[in-house]
Design an enzyme around this catalytic site. Structure first.
Site, PDB file in Angstrom:
ATOM      1  N   ARG A 164       0.388   6.757   8.303  1.00 44.68           N
ATOM      2  CA  ARG A 164      -0.100   8.072   7.852  1.00 44.68           C
ATOM      3  C   ARG A 164       0.957   9.173   8.012  1.00 44.68           C
ATOM      4  NH1 ARG A 164      -3.026   4.806   6.496  1.00 44.68           N
ATOM      5  NH2 ARG A 164      -5.294   4.783   6.493  1.00 44.68           N
ATOM      6  N   SER A 238     -11.053  10.482   6.908  1.00 47.50           N
ATOM      7  CA  SER A 238     -10.820  10.380   8.360  1.00 47.50           C
ATOM      8  C   SER A 238     -10.226  11.684   8.872  1.00 47.50           C
ATOM      9  CB  SER A 238      -9.810   9.273   8.660  1.00 47.50           C
ATOM     10  OG  SER A 238     -10.255   8.079   8.083  1.00 47.50           O
ATOM     11  N   GLU A 334      -5.471  13.773  11.247  1.00 46.22           N
ATOM     12  CA  GLU A 334      -4.798  13.262  10.045  1.00 46.22           C
ATOM     13  C   GLU A 334      -4.806  14.375   8.985  1.00 46.22           C
ATOM     14  OE1 GLU A 334      -6.112   9.328   8.626  1.00 46.22           O
ATOM     15  OE2 GLU A 334      -6.019  10.152   6.607  1.00 46.22           O
TER      16      GLU A 334
HETATM   17  C1  LIG Z   1     -13.753  10.720   1.058  1.00 47.63           C
HETATM   18  C2  LIG Z   1     -12.285  10.637   1.410  1.00 47.63           C
HETATM   19  C3  LIG Z   1     -11.717   9.411   1.687  1.00 47.63           C
HETATM   20  C4  LIG Z   1     -10.354   9.309   2.000  1.00 47.63           C
HETATM   21  N1  LIG Z   1      -9.833   8.071   2.248  1.00 47.63           N
HETATM   22  C5  LIG Z   1      -8.509   7.946   2.531  1.00 47.63           C
HETATM   23  C6  LIG Z   1      -7.944   6.644   2.772  1.00 47.63           C
HETATM   24  O1  LIG Z   1      -8.624   5.629   2.715  1.00 47.63           O
HETATM   25  N2  LIG Z   1      -6.630   6.578   3.082  1.00 47.63           N
HETATM   26  C7  LIG Z   1      -5.827   7.691   3.129  1.00 47.63           C
HETATM   27  O2  LIG Z   1      -4.637   7.545   3.413  1.00 47.63           O
HETATM   28  N3  LIG Z   1      -6.343   8.928   2.897  1.00 47.63           N
HETATM   29  C8  LIG Z   1      -7.651   9.080   2.591  1.00 47.63           C
HETATM   30  N4  LIG Z   1      -8.175  10.324   2.366  1.00 47.63           N
HETATM   31  C9  LIG Z   1      -7.300  11.512   2.461  1.00 47.63           C
HETATM   32  C10 LIG Z   1      -6.731  11.993   1.099  1.00 47.63           C
HETATM   33  O3  LIG Z   1      -7.472  11.468   0.037  1.00 47.63           O
HETATM   34  C11 LIG Z   1      -5.262  11.592   0.942  1.00 47.63           C
HETATM   35  O4  LIG Z   1      -4.490  12.066   2.011  1.00 47.63           O
HETATM   36  C12 LIG Z   1      -4.655  12.130  -0.362  1.00 47.63           C
HETATM   37  O5  LIG Z   1      -3.372  11.588  -0.559  1.00 47.63           O
HETATM   38  C13 LIG Z   1      -4.568  13.655  -0.392  1.00 47.63           C
HETATM   39  O6  LIG Z   1      -4.191  14.035  -1.701  1.00 47.63           O
HETATM   40  P1  LIG Z   1      -4.436  15.494  -2.221  1.00 47.63           P
HETATM   41  O7  LIG Z   1      -3.776  15.606  -3.546  1.00 47.63           O
HETATM   42  O8  LIG Z   1      -5.867  15.836  -2.158  1.00 47.63           O
HETATM   43  O9  LIG Z   1      -3.592  16.319  -1.150  1.00 47.63           O
HETATM   44  P2  LIG Z   1      -3.898  17.791  -0.594  1.00 47.63           P
HETATM   45  O10 LIG Z   1      -5.056  17.739   0.320  1.00 47.63           O
HETATM   46  O11 LIG Z   1      -3.939  18.760  -1.706  1.00 47.63           O
HETATM   47  O12 LIG Z   1      -2.572  18.031   0.248  1.00 47.63           O
HETATM   48  C14 LIG Z   1      -2.295  17.249   1.398  1.00 47.63           C
HETATM   49  C15 LIG Z   1      -0.908  17.662   1.932  1.00 47.63           C
HETATM   50  O13 LIG Z   1       0.098  17.309   0.988  1.00 47.63           O
HETATM   51  C16 LIG Z   1       0.816  18.476   0.530  1.00 47.63           C
HETATM   52  N5  LIG Z   1       1.041  18.267  -0.909  1.00 47.63           N
HETATM   53  C17 LIG Z   1       0.094  18.013  -1.851  1.00 47.63           C
HETATM   54  N6  LIG Z   1       0.688  17.774  -3.042  1.00 47.63           N
HETATM   55  C18 LIG Z   1       2.010  17.898  -2.844  1.00 47.63           C
HETATM   56  C19 LIG Z   1       3.165  17.772  -3.687  1.00 47.63           C
HETATM   57  N7  LIG Z   1       3.073  17.474  -4.988  1.00 47.63           N
HETATM   58  N8  LIG Z   1       4.380  17.973  -3.139  1.00 47.63           N
HETATM   59  C20 LIG Z   1       4.524  18.266  -1.820  1.00 47.63           C
HETATM   60  N9  LIG Z   1       3.490  18.401  -0.975  1.00 47.63           N
HETATM   61  C21 LIG Z   1       2.247  18.208  -1.486  1.00 47.63           C
HETATM   62  C22 LIG Z   1      -0.084  19.664   0.860  1.00 47.63           C
HETATM   63  O14 LIG Z   1       0.667  20.843   1.048  1.00 47.63           O
HETATM   64  C23 LIG Z   1      -0.758  19.168   2.137  1.00 47.63           C
HETATM   65  O15 LIG Z   1       0.085  19.380   3.237  1.00 47.63           O
HETATM   66  C24 LIG Z   1      -9.538  10.473   2.041  1.00 47.63           C
HETATM   67  C25 LIG Z   1     -10.115  11.722   1.749  1.00 47.63           C
HETATM   68  C26 LIG Z   1     -11.474  11.809   1.436  1.00 47.63           C
HETATM   69  C27 LIG Z   1     -12.066  13.138   1.097  1.00 47.63           C
END
Ligand SMILES: Cc1cc2nc3c(=O)[nH]c(=O)nc-3n(C[C@H](O)[C@H](O)[C@H](O)COP(=O)(O)OP(=O)(O)OC[C@H]3O[C@@H](n4cnc5c(N)ncnc54)[C@H](O)[C@@H]3O)c2cc1C
Length: 340
Positions: A164, A238, A334
């Site tokens: 992670r 998580s 996380e």
């Molecule tokens: C129901 C649920 C289940 C989930 N299950 C999992 C799982 O099984 N495994 C897992 O690993 N995660 C899981 N997650 C967490 C999440 O889905 C992941 O971490 C996902 O990759 C986040 O993507 P996002 O675009 O929503 O990022 P955001 O929440 O928008 O951003 C997360 C971080 O990344 C940065 N960021 C976003 N985009 C960029 C970019 N293009 N360039 C640079 N920085 C950037 C942001 O500034 C922030 O710090 C889950 C979340 C939910 C709600």
């Protein structure tokens, strides 16, 4: 580029926290990103890059620029006898990309089905689920350096992927905008059905020789049954990472708590499921006002309605404290906790 001012971020974060941002820029292609570099980043010292908002907790109004990366697109770059090199642009929805791969019989990412968020954020914490991590099929990525506006290519070895985490969550945090991610996928892929729940699904559905599409269906079924859908119950998956402790500490804990579950991690270390630790401290299913702990998975903190970020963080801190008092283990979030 779309510019919005004084906007509620509620629709832009899966916790459904209703905070306001002073300005928001929605960036629709990479040229807009490089062109708007001055306006979006240099005009304000405070900014945040936002993908799908599914791994973020806003704790207060955001007094700066929110830069939402929304450029979509999937391109097959090269096909060899065994592999396909494929690129996802940063704003592409992650699960849409996985679906594209599965439909085109490109194996590797199917165990990462149904993870919310954008492709651009997927390397940040090296997303992982059901025995697979992003790094297993990652080839390289392109990112814009925020200080200079120049585009740089990062190879796998430069990303320092770990559990992670990656260099973009540590040494290079907030230094680059990830613009696109390239994966090396298998044409003759060996299916990973090692997880008990996947195997049970396949057996129940009498699938003896599963294709990658069957694995995707299994994963979606399991995830829907275990995790709350942010559309109906705000959450960010998580909340905490699974702690990794030394074998020596684990031995001591095992003497006190003989049922403690554990998985081997890097040499000399053991990973403990944080959900189990939280369950043992009595938080599973807890609810006070608008915040609570999901009743089917103690690792997920939920917003039952109009919780604010401070309430979510307050609950997270209480959970952390009780796990520490009972087990001597410090849980680490996380989720990215945002204060402006
Ligand atoms: C129901 C649920 C289940 C989930 N299950 C999992 C799982 O099984 N495994 C897992 O690993 N995660 C899981 N997650 C967490 C999440 O889905 C992941 O971490 C996902 O990759 C986040 O993507 P996002 O675009 O929503 O990022 P955001 O929440 O928008 O951003 C997360 C971080 O990344 C940065 N960021 C976003 N985009 C960029 C970019 N293009 N360039 C640079 N920085 C950037 C942001 O500034 C922030 O710090 C889950 C979340 C939910 C709600």
């Amino acid at each position: 580029m779309e510019k919005l001012t004084n906007i509620s971020l509620k629709p832009y974060n899966s916790f459904g926290i209703d905070v306001k941002a002073r300005k928001m820029f929605i960036i629709k292609d990479i040229y807009e990103l490089t062109d708007s570099f001055e306006t979006a980043f240099a005009s304000d010292k405070t900014w945040i890059i936002l993908g799908g908002g599914s791994n973020i907790l806003f704790t207060e109004d955001y007094n700066g620029n929110v830069i939402k990366i929304d450029f979509k697109g999937i391109q097959v770059l090269d096909i060899t006898a065994e592999h396909v090199y494929i690129r996802a642009n940063a704003g592409e929805e992650w699960d849409n990309f996985v679906n594209f791969c599965v439909e085109n019989n490109l194996g590797g990412l199917e165990n990462l089905s149904y993870i919310p968020g954008s492709a651009g954020a997927s390397p940040i914490q090296n997303i992982g689920a059901y025995g697979v991590e992003l790094k297993d099929f990652f080839h390289s990525l392109e990112a814009m350096e925020i200080a200079t506006g120049t585009i740089k290519r990062f190879k796998k070895a430069e990303c320092n992927f770990g559990y992670r985490t990656s260099v973009f969550k540590t040494a290079l945090k907030n230094k680059y905008v990830i613009c696109s991610v390239i994966f090396k996928l298998d044409l003759n892929h060996k299916i990973n059905r090692g997880y008990k729940a996947i195997d049970e699904y396949l057996t129940q559905n009498k699938i003896n020789s599963p294709a990658i599409g069957d694995i995707r269906k299994a994963i979606i079924h399991i995830r829907k049954s275990k995790l709350p859908d942010p559309k109906y119950l705000g959450n960010a998956g998580s909340f905490f990472k699974n702690p990794v402790i030394s074998k020596k500490c684990f031995k001591e804990l095992k003497n006190k708590f003989p049922n403690i579950p554990a998985f081997n991690d890097k040499k000399g270390y053991i990973k403990i499921p944080a959900g189990w630790l939280i369950e043992q401290t009595g938080w599973k299913g807890y609810r006070k006002g608008n915040v609570g702990v999901y009743d089917k998975q103690a690792l997920v903190i939920v917003n039952h309605g109009s919780a604010n970020g401070g309430e979510v963080l307050g609950l997270a801190n209480m959970i952390k404290q009780s796990v520490y008092e009972k087990f001597g283990i410090k849980l680490e979030p996380e989720v990215n906790i945002i204060k402006s």
